[in-house]
Motif scaffolding. Structure first.
Motif, PDB file in Angstrom:
ATOM      1  N   ASP A  55       0.801  -1.223   0.000  1.00  0.00           N
ATOM      2  CA  ASP A  55       0.000   0.000   0.000  1.00  0.00           C
ATOM      3  C   ASP A  55       0.839   1.280   0.000  1.00  0.00           C
ATOM      4  OD1 ASP A  55      -2.427  -1.416   0.000  1.00  0.00           O
ATOM      5  OD2 ASP A  55      -2.307  -1.692   2.165  1.00  0.00           O
ATOM      6  N   VAL A  56       2.135   1.171  -0.270  1.00  0.00           N
ATOM      7  CA  VAL A  56       2.990   2.349  -0.282  1.00  0.00           C
ATOM      8  C   VAL A  56       2.532   3.308  -1.385  1.00  0.00           C
ATOM      9  CG1 VAL A  56       4.802   1.538  -1.878  1.00  0.00           C
ATOM     10  CG2 VAL A  56       5.402   3.055  -0.004  1.00  0.00           C
ATOM     11  N   THR A  57       2.667   4.592  -1.099  1.00  0.00           N
ATOM     12  CA  THR A  57       2.346   5.614  -2.100  1.00  0.00           C
ATOM     13  C   THR A  57       3.579   6.479  -2.330  1.00  0.00           C
ATOM     14  OG1 THR A  57       1.514   7.163  -0.443  1.00  0.00           O
ATOM     15  CG2 THR A  57      -0.096   5.680  -1.445  1.00  0.00           C
ATOM     16  N   ILE A  58       3.515   7.282  -3.355  1.00  0.00           N
ATOM     17  CA  ILE A  58       4.555   8.274  -3.594  1.00  0.00           C
ATOM     18  C   ILE A  58       3.970   9.614  -3.166  1.00  0.00           C
ATOM     19  CG2 ILE A  58       5.912   9.503  -5.336  1.00  0.00           C
ATOM     20  CD1 ILE A  58       6.205   6.867  -6.841  1.00  0.00           C
ATOM     21  N   VAL A  59       4.608  10.236  -2.182  1.00  0.00           N
ATOM     22  CA  VAL A  59       4.096  11.502  -1.656  1.00  0.00           C
ATOM     23  C   VAL A  59       4.705  12.706  -2.363  1.00  0.00           C
ATOM     24  CG1 VAL A  59       3.437  10.533   0.572  1.00  0.00           C
ATOM     25  CG2 VAL A  59       5.715  11.491   0.290  1.00  0.00           C
ATOM     26  N   SER A  60       5.868  12.526  -2.971  1.00  0.00           N
ATOM     27  CA  SER A  60       6.437  13.577  -3.812  1.00  0.00           C
ATOM     28  C   SER A  60       7.368  12.945  -4.837  1.00  0.00           C
ATOM     29  CB  SER A  60       7.173  14.634  -2.981  1.00  0.00           C
ATOM     30  OG  SER A  60       8.354  14.120  -2.430  1.00  0.00           O
ATOM     31  N   LEU A  61       7.543  13.652  -5.938  1.00  0.00           N
ATOM     32  CA  LEU A  61       8.365  13.166  -7.041  1.00  0.00           C
ATOM     33  C   LEU A  61       9.156  14.362  -7.575  1.00  0.00           C
ATOM     34  CD1 LEU A  61       8.789  10.530  -8.674  1.00  0.00           C
ATOM     35  CD2 LEU A  61       7.023  11.339 -10.232  1.00  0.00           C
ATOM     36  N   GLU A  62      10.470  14.309  -7.408  1.00  0.00           N
ATOM     37  CA  GLU A  62      11.318  15.427  -7.808  1.00  0.00           C
ATOM     38  C   GLU A  62      12.215  15.038  -8.978  1.00  0.00           C
ATOM     39  OE1 GLU A  62      13.602  17.145  -4.543  1.00  0.00           O
ATOM     40  OE2 GLU A  62      12.228  16.138  -3.157  1.00  0.00           O
ATOM     41  N   PRO A  63      12.334  15.915  -9.972  1.00  0.00           N
ATOM     42  CA  PRO A  63      13.306  15.651 -11.034  1.00  0.00           C
ATOM     43  C   PRO A  63      14.721  15.853 -10.501  1.00  0.00           C
ATOM     44  CG  PRO A  63      12.248  17.781 -11.374  1.00  0.00           C
ATOM     45  CD  PRO A  63      11.582  17.149 -10.185  1.00  0.00           C
ATOM     46  N   VAL A  64      15.648  15.071 -10.998  1.00  0.00           N
ATOM     47  CA  VAL A  64      17.061  15.212 -10.660  1.00  0.00           C
ATOM     48  C   VAL A  64      17.789  15.456 -11.982  1.00  0.00           C
ATOM     49  CG1 VAL A  64      19.108  14.115  -9.680  1.00  0.00           C
ATOM     50  CG2 VAL A  64      16.847  13.673  -8.675  1.00  0.00           C
ATOM     51  N   GLY A  65      18.187  16.701 -12.179  1.00  0.00           N
ATOM     52  CA  GLY A  65      18.826  17.060 -13.448  1.00  0.00           C
ATOM     53  C   GLY A  65      17.945  16.673 -14.616  1.00  0.00           C
TER      54      GLY A  65
END
Length: 131
Positions: A58-68
């Motif tokens: 049930d894990v979710t992604i709470v934020s998604l950041e670009p790296v370069g």
């Protein structure tokens, strides 16, 4: 180099959809991304140091950041945030998704643990997704 043309986070269905320039489109379940995180916490620093991940259904992604211009850094709901998912790694996860699930289920069976078991302090050996 594989380069995404579109990235869509589907929070409700817990899937990251990634489209690539070669027309490949993959729907990566958050759970697969979490248990196959390229982080040292999951993969270790060498063969045999992998940590088998459990309790991540049930894990979710709470934020998604670009790296370069080469990767994404997700922060998962269980606090895990140290894995950098390069475009190449995301492509490999998508292209090999069925085999990775089968390998993960085999590792769980070999360790005698359930996919939904809470994470113990440390379960070693075979947590790697082999990508």
């Amino acid at each position: 180099m594989k380069t995404p043309t579109a990235i869509t986070l589907h929070a409700k269905s817990r899937v990251l959809e990634v489209a690539f320039a070669d027309s490949a489109v993959f729907r990566l379940p958050f759970e697969l991304m979490r248990v196959c995180s390229p982080s040292a916490e999951v993969q270790g620093h060498g063969p045999g140091q992998e940590t088998l991940q459990t309790g991540k259904r049930d894990v979710t992604i709470v934020s998604l950041e670009p790296v370069g211009h080469y990767a994404l850094k997700p922060t998962f709901s269980d606090g895990h945030e140290s894995g950098l998912f390069t475009w190449e790694y995301l492509y490999e996860l998508g292209a090999n998704q069925d085999a990775l699930w089968a390998r993960y289920e085999q590792r769980l069976a070999e360790a005698g643990v359930s996919r939904d078991a809470p994470m113990p302090a440390r379960v070693s050996g075979g947590g790697s997704c082999g990508v």
